[in-house]
Design an enzyme around this catalytic site. Structure first.
Site, PDB file in Angstrom:
ATOM      1  N   LYS A   1       4.627  -0.059  -5.033  1.00  0.00           N
ATOM      2  CA  LYS A   1       6.056  -0.386  -5.046  1.00  0.00           C
ATOM      3  C   LYS A   1       6.767   0.312  -6.213  1.00  0.00           C
ATOM      4  CE  LYS A   1       5.531  -4.811  -2.656  1.00  0.00           C
ATOM      5  NZ  LYS A   1       5.947  -6.239  -2.622  1.00  0.00           N
TER       6      LYS A   1
ATOM      7  N   HIS B   1       2.003  -3.268  -2.066  1.00  0.00           N
ATOM      8  CA  HIS B   1       2.079  -3.940  -0.762  1.00  0.00           C
ATOM      9  C   HIS B   1       0.795  -3.660   0.012  1.00  0.00           C
ATOM     10  CE1 HIS B   1       3.255  -4.863   3.371  1.00  0.00           C
ATOM     11  NE2 HIS B   1       2.804  -3.660   3.691  1.00  0.00           N
TER      12      HIS B   1
ATOM     13  N   THR C   1       0.395 -12.837  -4.011  1.00  0.00           N
ATOM     14  CA  THR C   1       1.771 -12.318  -4.037  1.00  0.00           C
ATOM     15  C   THR C   1       2.425 -12.534  -5.396  1.00  0.00           C
ATOM     16  OG1 THR C   1       1.934 -12.910  -1.697  1.00  0.00           O
ATOM     17  CG2 THR C   1       3.999 -12.431  -2.843  1.00  0.00           C
TER      18      THR C   1
ATOM     19  N   TYR D   1      10.606  -4.276   6.098  1.00  0.00           N
ATOM     20  CA  TYR D   1      10.415  -5.709   5.841  1.00  0.00           C
ATOM     21  C   TYR D   1      11.235  -6.578   6.799  1.00  0.00           C
ATOM     22  CZ  TYR D   1       7.545  -5.303   1.604  1.00  0.00           C
ATOM     23  OH  TYR D   1       6.521  -5.081   0.718  1.00  0.00           O
TER      24      TYR D   1
ATOM     25  N   GLU E   1       2.770   0.098  10.301  1.00  0.00           N
ATOM     26  CA  GLU E   1       3.250   0.569   9.001  1.00  0.00           C
ATOM     27  C   GLU E   1       2.764   1.993   8.716  1.00  0.00           C
ATOM     28  OE1 GLU E   1       2.127  -2.620   6.328  1.00  0.00           O
ATOM     29  OE2 GLU E   1       3.671  -3.931   7.162  1.00  0.00           O
TER      30      GLU E   1
ATOM     31  N   ARG F   1      -6.425  -7.097   0.518  1.00  0.00           N
ATOM     32  CA  ARG F   1      -5.672  -8.222  -0.036  1.00  0.00           C
ATOM     33  C   ARG F   1      -6.466  -8.889  -1.166  1.00  0.00           C
ATOM     34  NH1 ARG F   1      -0.925  -8.441   2.610  1.00  0.00           N
ATOM     35  NH2 ARG F   1      -0.360 -10.148   1.255  1.00  0.00           N
TER      36      ARG F   1
ATOM     37  N   ASN G   1       5.949  -6.802  -7.694  1.00  0.00           N
ATOM     38  CA  ASN G   1       4.520  -7.114  -7.707  1.00  0.00           C
ATOM     39  C   ASN G   1       3.616  -5.917  -7.397  1.00  0.00           C
ATOM     40  OD1 ASN G   1       5.013  -7.046  -4.995  1.00  0.00           O
ATOM     41  ND2 ASN G   1       4.396  -9.146  -4.564  1.00  0.00           N
TER      42      ASN G   1
ATOM     43  N   PHE H   1      14.974 -14.312   0.112  1.00  0.00           N
ATOM     44  CA  PHE H   1      14.763 -13.206  -0.836  1.00  0.00           C
ATOM     45  C   PHE H   1      14.899 -11.828  -0.177  1.00  0.00           C
ATOM     46  CE2 PHE H   1      10.567 -14.706   0.642  1.00  0.00           C
ATOM     47  CZ  PHE H   1      10.053 -13.538   1.208  1.00  0.00           C
TER      48      PHE H   1
ATOM     49  N   ARG I   1      -2.510  -6.768  -8.824  1.00  0.00           N
ATOM     50  CA  ARG I   1      -1.293  -7.476  -9.240  1.00  0.00           C
ATOM     51  C   ARG I   1      -1.492  -8.195 -10.570  1.00  0.00           C
ATOM     52  NH1 ARG I   1       0.300  -9.365  -3.113  1.00  0.00           N
ATOM     53  NH2 ARG I   1       1.894  -7.775  -2.720  1.00  0.00           N
TER      54      ARG I   1
END
Ligand code: ATP
Ligand code: MG
Length: 131
Positions: free
Chosen positions: A3, A109, A85, A43, A120, A79, A106, A51, A96
């Site tokens: 990100k 992704h 998150t 998204y 994606e 993950r 964070n 948010f 993270r």
């Protein structure tokens, strides 16, 4: 995807190293910047969440690094590698935990299913950009 905060804070190299050391093979890689429109599409699943506008603004605020990764059990293992998150809840040693500052910024992704990983991946890469 690394990100905008992960890139801006100089963590691109360290994050890619963690990913490779984690056993993931890089199939495609791109340094680019999302427009608000493209970030909103990416998204769209969160479009009803409070948010969403902040998320779209943040994701279009600077360059990102997009990648397609390959590994057995890739979605779940990735993950685990990136952590929760909210970075304050992410396990020690996760990406993270090490490189992210807040739930908005964070650092990284990860796709949440094989199906979304396909969608994606096709969002960012043509067949000629995958090896
Ligand atoms: P990502 O999809 O970016 O990998 P994730 O799957 O861990 O993250 P999601 O629930 O898909 O989490 O949320 C997408 C992104 O929206 C999060 O990474 C985070 O930046 C932001 N987000 C999620 N929940 C909140 C929240 N409560 N407040 C602010 N931002 C949030
Ligand atoms: Mg998600």
């Amino acid at each position: 995807m690394i990100k905008p905060d992960g890139v801006a804070n100089g963590h691109t190299g360290a994050i890619l190293e963690d990913i490779i050391k984690g056993g993931f093979k890089i199939i495609a890689l791109k340094y680019t910047r999302l427009s608000k429109e493209i970030a909103g599409q990416f998204y769209a699943v969160h479009s009803e969440r409070p948010f969403y506008t902040d998320l779209v603004n943040f994701m279009s605020s600077g360059p990102i690094v997009a990648a397609i990764l390959e590994k057995d059990n890739a979605v779940e293992d990735f993950r685990t590698l990136i952590g929760a998150t909210d970075p304050s809840k992410a396990d020690a040693g996760t990406i993270r935990n090490k490189y992210a500052k807040s739930i908005d910024a964070n650092a990284i992704h990860g796709s949440d299913s094989d199906e979304n990983a396909q969608i994606e991946g096709s969002f960012f890469f043509t067949a000629f950009e995958r090896f």
